[in-house]
Scaffold this active site. Structure first.
Site, mmCIF file in Angstrom:
data_model
loop_
_atom_site.group_PDB
_atom_site.id
_atom_site.type_symbol
_atom_site.label_atom_id
_atom_site.label_comp_id
_atom_site.label_asym_id
_atom_site.label_seq_id
_atom_site.Cartn_x
_atom_site.Cartn_y
_atom_site.Cartn_z
ATOM 1 N N GLY A 112 27.591 13.054 -60.738
ATOM 2 C CA GLY A 112 28.957 12.813 -60.311
ATOM 3 C C GLY A 112 29.826 14.052 -60.266
ATOM 4 O O GLY A 112 31.016 13.971 -59.945
ATOM 5 N N LEU A 122 26.623 17.685 -64.244
ATOM 6 C CA LEU A 122 26.427 16.277 -64.565
ATOM 7 C C LEU A 122 26.342 15.419 -63.309
ATOM 8 O O LEU A 122 26.782 15.829 -62.233
ATOM 9 C CB LEU A 122 27.595 15.781 -65.437
ATOM 10 N N GLY A 179 29.512 16.506 -58.193
ATOM 11 C CA GLY A 179 29.694 16.983 -56.821
ATOM 12 C C GLY A 179 28.578 17.846 -56.269
ATOM 13 O O GLY A 179 28.732 18.461 -55.210
ATOM 14 N N LYS A 180 27.448 17.905 -56.948
ATOM 15 C CA LYS A 180 26.354 18.770 -56.524
ATOM 16 C C LYS A 180 25.884 18.458 -55.099
ATOM 17 O O LYS A 180 25.823 19.343 -54.244
ATOM 18 C CB LYS A 180 25.163 18.637 -57.497
ATOM 19 N N SER A 215 19.342 19.236 -63.717
ATOM 20 C CA SER A 215 18.616 20.294 -64.443
ATOM 21 C C SER A 215 19.331 20.647 -65.745
ATOM 22 O O SER A 215 19.901 21.732 -65.873
ATOM 23 C CB SER A 215 18.432 21.542 -63.567
#
Length: 205
Positions: free
Chosen positions: A40, A38, A42-43, A111
């Site tokens: 936020g 989602l 941390g990706k 994605s």
């Protein structure tokens, strides 16, 4: 793009310098590390921290970030289901080219659909795709909300927002699953690096 839309005059051009040649020059194998989760979760933070760790070890890398790509390559796309699918299709193709160049590609994209992530996986050779699931609760993602996007989505100002008005299909069996609401960035990077380093070792000449 469907097969019937491809130009019959476009013929694949074979190259004289191969991926294996580039990998040998770089001293490591290339692959695609795909971060999903989602907004936020941390990706982007983990992509850039992982890239820094790899760079410090002399690895050739390139990071692809969702926001950055939508400024150029995918600037014409919105956030409908079809546009999201096309966005990931384009990214998958670009990432595949970077893998062929011998780089370790780090891609940070929500994605949301499993089928789209599977298509990206299918573009590269078996074993050359690492799915990293940034598993973070919606509550924590909303608390972070540094861009204020969740608040806008809750007010109806943003349509088709993943997690609020559009679904997110979590990975079923990712190579790496990280509870980014509890683990530190350093702990997450350590786990990612263990998998990446194992996959990028060159074997033989």
């Amino acid at each position: 793009m469907s097969e019937q839309n491809k130009s019959p005059n476009a013929v694949w051009q074979e190259v004289s310098v191969t991926r294996a040649n580039r990998e040998k020059l770089h001293g490591h194998r290339s692959l695609l590390v795909w971060f999903t989760g989602l907004s936020g979760s941390g990706k982007s933070t983990l992509v850039h921290a992982t890239e820094q760790a790899l760079h410090a070890r002399g690895r050739r890398t390139y990071a692809l970030d969702g926001d950055n790509v939508r400024h150029g390559l995918c600037a014409d796309l919105g956030f409908s289901d079809n546009d999201r699918t096309e966005n990931i299709r384009r990214i998958g193709e670009v990432a595949n080219l970077f893998v062929d160049s011998g780089a370790i590609v780090l891609a940070a994209f929500i994605s949301p659909f499993r089928a789209d992530r599977q298509k990206a996986r299918n573009l590269v050779d078996p074993g050359d795709f690492i799915e990293v699931f940034c598993d973070c609760s919606l509550e924590i993602c909303e608390q972070r909300d540094v861009k204020g996007l969740y608040k806008k989505a809750r007010r109806g100002e943003i349509k088709d927002f993943t997690g609020i008005s559009s679904p997110y299909e979590a990975p079923i069996d990712p190579e790496v699953s990280l509870n980014t609401g509890e683990l530190s960035v350093a702990e997450c990077v350590e786990r990612i690096m263990a998998v990446v380093e194992a996959r990028t070792q060159l074997t033989g000449d």
